[in-house]
Design a protein around this motif. Structure first.
Motif, PDB file in Angstrom:
ATOM      1  N   GLY A 141       0.842  -1.176   0.051  1.00 27.86           N
ATOM      2  CA  GLY A 141      -0.226  -0.070   0.098  1.00 27.86           C
ATOM      3  C   GLY A 141       0.770   1.426  -0.119  1.00 27.86           C
ATOM      4  O   GLY A 141       2.164   1.254  -0.303  1.00 27.86           O
ATOM      5  N   ASP A 142       0.130   2.428   0.259  1.00 24.92           N
ATOM      6  CA  ASP A 142       0.621   3.501   0.417  1.00 24.92           C
ATOM      7  C   ASP A 142       1.779   3.973   1.405  1.00 24.92           C
ATOM      8  O   ASP A 142       1.591   3.399   2.477  1.00 24.92           O
ATOM      9  CB  ASP A 142      -0.250   4.562   0.596  1.00 24.92           C
ATOM     10  CG  ASP A 142       0.214   6.128   0.703  1.00 24.92           C
ATOM     11  OD1 ASP A 142       1.366   6.252   0.652  1.00 24.92           O
ATOM     12  OD2 ASP A 142      -0.517   7.080   0.961  1.00 24.92           O
ATOM     13  N   PRO A 143       3.249   4.033   1.029  1.00 21.88           N
ATOM     14  CA  PRO A 143       3.986   4.096   2.064  1.00 21.88           C
ATOM     15  C   PRO A 143       3.714   5.246   3.242  1.00 21.88           C
ATOM     16  O   PRO A 143       4.135   5.106   4.393  1.00 21.88           O
ATOM     17  CB  PRO A 143       5.361   4.660   1.478  1.00 21.88           C
ATOM     18  CG  PRO A 143       4.990   4.377  -0.009  1.00 21.88           C
ATOM     19  CD  PRO A 143       3.514   4.343  -0.179  1.00 21.88           C
ATOM     20  N   GLN A 144       2.777   6.213   2.907  1.00 23.07           N
ATOM     21  CA  GLN A 144       2.416   7.120   4.003  1.00 23.07           C
ATOM     22  C   GLN A 144       1.335   6.788   4.731  1.00 23.07           C
ATOM     23  O   GLN A 144       1.441   7.111   6.037  1.00 23.07           O
ATOM     24  CB  GLN A 144       2.034   8.370   3.433  1.00 23.07           C
ATOM     25  CG  GLN A 144       2.755   9.218   2.407  1.00 23.07           C
ATOM     26  CD  GLN A 144       4.346   9.595   2.901  1.00 23.07           C
ATOM     27  OE1 GLN A 144       4.407   9.934   4.120  1.00 23.07           O
ATOM     28  NE2 GLN A 144       5.391   9.073   2.456  1.00 23.07           N
ATOM     29  N   ALA A 145       0.721   5.799   4.346  1.00 24.93           N
ATOM     30  CA  ALA A 145      -0.253   5.066   5.299  1.00 24.93           C
ATOM     31  C   ALA A 145      -0.163   3.631   5.261  1.00 24.93           C
ATOM     32  O   ALA A 145      -1.084   2.952   4.447  1.00 24.93           O
ATOM     33  CB  ALA A 145      -1.675   5.836   4.889  1.00 24.93           C
ATOM     34  N   PRO A 146       0.794   2.849   5.611  1.00 25.06           N
ATOM     35  CA  PRO A 146       0.957   1.507   5.131  1.00 25.06           C
ATOM     36  C   PRO A 146      -0.229   0.549   5.683  1.00 25.06           C
ATOM     37  O   PRO A 146      -0.685   0.651   6.733  1.00 25.06           O
ATOM     38  CB  PRO A 146       2.107   1.369   5.825  1.00 25.06           C
ATOM     39  CG  PRO A 146       3.024   2.284   6.359  1.00 25.06           C
ATOM     40  CD  PRO A 146       1.686   3.643   6.179  1.00 25.06           C
ATOM     41  N   GLU A 147      -0.752  -0.343   5.163  1.00 24.99           N
ATOM     42  CA  GLU A 147      -1.823  -1.197   5.382  1.00 24.99           C
ATOM     43  C   GLU A 147      -1.385  -2.009   6.480  1.00 24.99           C
ATOM     44  O   GLU A 147      -2.230  -2.415   7.229  1.00 24.99           O
ATOM     45  CB  GLU A 147      -2.259  -2.114   4.009  1.00 24.99           C
ATOM     46  CG  GLU A 147      -2.857  -1.770   3.051  1.00 24.99           C
ATOM     47  CD  GLU A 147      -3.112  -2.514   1.749  1.00 24.99           C
ATOM     48  OE1 GLU A 147      -3.243  -2.029   0.785  1.00 24.99           O
ATOM     49  OE2 GLU A 147      -3.475  -3.529   2.216  1.00 24.99           O
ATOM     50  N   ALA A 148       0.017  -2.264   6.545  1.00 20.56           N
ATOM     51  CA  ALA A 148       0.362  -2.976   7.820  1.00 20.56           C
ATOM     52  C   ALA A 148       0.131  -2.374   9.221  1.00 20.56           C
ATOM     53  O   ALA A 148      -0.039  -3.129  10.124  1.00 20.56           O
ATOM     54  CB  ALA A 148       1.866  -3.291   7.704  1.00 20.56           C
ATOM     55  N   LEU A 149      -0.187  -1.033   9.169  1.00 25.08           N
ATOM     56  CA  LEU A 149      -0.560  -0.387  10.501  1.00 25.08           C
ATOM     57  C   LEU A 149      -2.056  -0.454  10.666  1.00 25.08           C
ATOM     58  O   LEU A 149      -2.309   0.017  11.798  1.00 25.08           O
ATOM     59  CB  LEU A 149       0.340   1.042  10.152  1.00 25.08           C
ATOM     60  CG  LEU A 149       1.801   1.100  10.420  1.00 25.08           C
ATOM     61  CD1 LEU A 149       2.334   2.449  10.478  1.00 25.08           C
ATOM     62  CD2 LEU A 149       2.224   0.005  11.470  1.00 25.08           C
TER      63      LEU A 149
END
Ligand SMILES: Nc1nc2[nH]cnc2c(=O)[nH]1
Length: 164
Positions: A141-149
């Motif tokens: 996903g977006d490095p600014q809003a990673p899905e992992a988090l």
């Protein structure tokens, strides 16, 4: 008359459990969890008997104690085991908040009859661990809003969460 069971007696029990378990289609490992108030919960290795690679004696004892006591927190408890805990069992004891661990045989004794405990310790001590099992972080996903988090952000905002 009340009798006090010593650490050596609990350790001896773990060895007896281990030997008996071999004759009951299990691996040669036994463990006893003793709570701060002296309640004892036993476990034996059932890896091959139950097709469960996590069913080490120590994990089984922790599961039995937690189920019987209705808790995920064994703070104050001592783990007695017939053999030095492998990394998985050590981590399980840490997650269970066990206070201390006593063992009888060690990882090298286990290696002498074909068990990989010492090999898996090396995995954590060795820079070349990828040869045994590569583990890699995969970005999504977006490095600014990673899905992992997402799960952690949801967890962090949940008032009813149970910390452990
Ligand atoms: N300590 C320990 N080592 C193991 N190695 C393989 N199984 C076991 C187990 O149940 N306990």
């Amino acid at each position: 008359m009340s009798t006090t069971v010593t650490a050596e007696q609990f350790l001896a029990t773990s060895i007896e459990l281990a030997t008996a378990n071999v004759l009951n289609s299990g691996g040669p490992f036994g463990a006893v969890i003793v709570t701060a108030d002296g309640r004892a919960f036993e476990g034996v290795n059932r890896v091959t008997a139950s097709n469960d690679p996590t069913a080490h004696a120590e994990v089984t004892a922790i599961r039995n104690a937690c189920r019987e006591l209705g808790t995920f927190d064994l703070s104050g408890a001592t783990l007695f085991t017939s053999c030095e805990p492998c990394p998985m069992c050590l981590a399980s004891a840490l997650w269970a908040r066990v206070d201390r661990v006593f063992f009888a045989a060690d990882r090298h004794d286990a290696a002498s009859v074909g068990f990989d405990d010492a090999v898996f310790y090396e995995y954590f001590e060795n820079d070349n661990r990828d040869a045994l099992m590569p583990v890699a972080k995969l970005e999504l996903g977006d490095p600014q809003a990673p899905e992992a988090l997402q799960p952690f952000n949801t967890w962090n905002t949940l008032d009813s969460r149970i910390d452990y």
